[in-house]
Scaffold this motif. Sequence first.
Motif, PDB file in Angstrom:
ATOM      1  N   VAL A  38      -4.491   4.149  -8.591  1.00 48.68           N
ATOM      2  CA  VAL A  38      -5.432   4.218  -7.464  1.00 48.68           C
ATOM      3  C   VAL A  38      -5.682   5.680  -7.077  1.00 48.68           C
ATOM      4  O   VAL A  38      -4.838   6.542  -7.320  1.00 48.68           O
ATOM      5  N   PRO A  39      -6.829   5.952  -6.467  1.00 47.80           N
ATOM      6  CA  PRO A  39      -7.074   7.321  -5.988  1.00 47.80           C
ATOM      7  C   PRO A  39      -6.227   7.607  -4.760  1.00 47.80           C
ATOM      8  O   PRO A  39      -6.018   6.733  -3.915  1.00 47.80           O
ATOM      9  N   MET A  40      -5.713   8.797  -4.658  1.00 47.79           N
ATOM     10  CA  MET A  40      -4.985   9.210  -3.464  1.00 47.79           C
ATOM     11  C   MET A  40      -5.904   9.071  -2.245  1.00 47.79           C
ATOM     12  O   MET A  40      -7.103   9.364  -2.327  1.00 47.79           O
ATOM     13  N   GLY A  41      -5.316   8.594  -1.142  1.00 44.74           N
ATOM     14  CA  GLY A  41      -6.098   8.423   0.068  1.00 44.74           C
ATOM     15  C   GLY A  41      -6.555   6.999   0.305  1.00 44.74           C
ATOM     16  O   GLY A  41      -7.019   6.664   1.395  1.00 44.74           O
ATOM     17  N   ILE A  42      -6.420   6.132  -0.694  1.00 43.24           N
ATOM     18  CA  ILE A  42      -6.754   4.723  -0.521  1.00 43.24           C
ATOM     19  C   ILE A  42      -5.799   4.119   0.499  1.00 43.24           C
ATOM     20  O   ILE A  42      -4.664   4.559   0.645  1.00 43.24           O
ATOM     21  N   SER A  43      -6.228   3.120   1.228  1.00 43.27           N
ATOM     22  CA  SER A  43      -5.356   2.526   2.247  1.00 43.27           C
ATOM     23  C   SER A  43      -4.385   1.528   1.626  1.00 43.27           C
ATOM     24  O   SER A  43      -4.654   0.940   0.572  1.00 43.27           O
ATOM     25  N   LEU A  44      -3.269   1.340   2.299  1.00 43.96           N
ATOM     26  CA  LEU A  44      -2.297   0.324   1.859  1.00 43.96           C
ATOM     27  C   LEU A  44      -2.946  -1.050   1.830  1.00 43.96           C
ATOM     28  O   LEU A  44      -2.681  -1.855   0.927  1.00 43.96           O
ATOM     29  N   ARG A  45      -3.809  -1.328   2.794  1.00 47.41           N
ATOM     30  CA  ARG A  45      -4.457  -2.636   2.869  1.00 47.41           C
ATOM     31  C   ARG A  45      -5.299  -2.928   1.625  1.00 47.41           C
ATOM     32  O   ARG A  45      -5.286  -4.040   1.092  1.00 47.41           O
ATOM     33  N   LYS A  46      -6.046  -1.921   1.161  1.00 46.67           N
ATOM     34  CA  LYS A  46      -6.886  -2.129  -0.016  1.00 46.67           C
ATOM     35  C   LYS A  46      -6.046  -2.392  -1.259  1.00 46.67           C
ATOM     36  O   LYS A  46      -6.413  -3.214  -2.107  1.00 46.67           O
ATOM     37  N   ILE A  47      -4.920  -1.694  -1.365  1.00 44.89           N
ATOM     38  CA  ILE A  47      -4.050  -1.925  -2.519  1.00 44.89           C
ATOM     39  C   ILE A  47      -3.484  -3.340  -2.472  1.00 44.89           C
ATOM     40  O   ILE A  47      -3.494  -4.072  -3.471  1.00 44.89           O
ATOM     41  N   ILE A  48      -2.981  -3.738  -1.312  1.00 48.02           N
ATOM     42  CA  ILE A  48      -2.300  -5.035  -1.197  1.00 48.02           C
ATOM     43  C   ILE A  48      -3.281  -6.198  -1.229  1.00 48.02           C
ATOM     44  O   ILE A  48      -3.061  -7.185  -1.944  1.00 48.02           O
ATOM     45  N   ASP A  49      -4.382  -6.095  -0.477  1.00 49.18           N
ATOM     46  CA  ASP A  49      -5.323  -7.214  -0.388  1.00 49.18           C
ATOM     47  C   ASP A  49      -6.340  -7.237  -1.523  1.00 49.18           C
ATOM     48  O   ASP A  49      -6.537  -8.280  -2.169  1.00 49.18           O
ATOM     49  N   ASP A  50      -6.991  -6.107  -1.788  1.00 47.91           N
ATOM     50  CA  ASP A  50      -8.074  -6.092  -2.776  1.00 47.91           C
ATOM     51  C   ASP A  50      -7.556  -6.071  -4.210  1.00 47.91           C
ATOM     52  O   ASP A  50      -8.075  -6.784  -5.072  1.00 47.91           O
ATOM     53  N   ILE A  51      -6.541  -5.254  -4.465  1.00 44.96           N
ATOM     54  CA  ILE A  51      -6.013  -5.146  -5.831  1.00 44.96           C
ATOM     55  C   ILE A  51      -4.906  -6.174  -6.072  1.00 44.96           C
ATOM     56  O   ILE A  51      -4.882  -6.845  -7.099  1.00 44.96           O
ATOM     57  N   GLY A  52      -4.011  -6.303  -5.099  1.00 42.61           N
ATOM     58  CA  GLY A  52      -2.880  -7.225  -5.273  1.00 42.61           C
ATOM     59  C   GLY A  52      -3.185  -8.670  -4.940  1.00 42.61           C
ATOM     60  O   GLY A  52      -2.355  -9.547  -5.175  1.00 42.61           O
ATOM     61  N   GLY A  53      -4.366  -8.929  -4.394  1.00 41.51           N
ATOM     62  CA  GLY A  53      -4.728 -10.308  -4.104  1.00 41.51           C
ATOM     63  C   GLY A  53      -4.065 -10.894  -2.874  1.00 41.51           C
ATOM     64  O   GLY A  53      -4.089 -12.108  -2.663  1.00 41.51           O
TER      65      GLY A  53
END
Length: 214
Positions: A38-53
């Motif tokens: 992921v690009p630095m600066g992305i939010s934890l929410r986007k990683i967990i919800d958008d990428i991690g489902g």
Amino acid sequence: VIIARGAKWFSGIGTEGSKGTKVFSLVGKINHVGLVEVPMGISLRKIIDDIGGGVESGGEFKAVQTGGPSGGCIPAEYLDSPVDYASLTALGSMMGSGGMIVMDNRTCMVDVARYFLAFLQDESCGKCVPCREGITRMLNILDGICEGSGQAGDVELLQELAEVMADASLCALGTSAANPVLTTLKYFGEEYRAHIEEHRCPAKVCRALTTYRI
């Protein structure tokens, strides 16, 4: 890719203080586990919800630990925080080895702190007293809390030991080993109080504090 496209291209990704991308091992109570870049600066929410489902069915997001065993546990209220070196450090965690463990409401945060301290106790070389004895003493206290023998003053003692370790240990393992304890005390202090004062594990994980009735 950096060799092919150049350093300027790579530094154009991310934030001013944390450039480029970061690879995380996304695991835990999440639908899609695996390695993510992921690009630095992305939010934890986007990683967990958008990428991690999102969190596994039946669970509700509770915390995420970043940085590996020495990382801190970040609660739901900071899910919109950016993932960069400064932001994670400010929350009591770290970028570390790129671990990202998602936990839900079925997770006991006192038990989590105990689990990671047990790992770090094995990893400590034992050279310096603050790390060697500090981890062992904190682990003994956490064992007692999870087994129903927690006492008044345990939380304050854990806090004091953690601060001494962070200040006086010789290497980064010792100075960061207290992070799981410090962040769970800070963000989930009510769980420690429930264990010690009410002899109750809110997540029903600690068997010594769980009663079954028929």
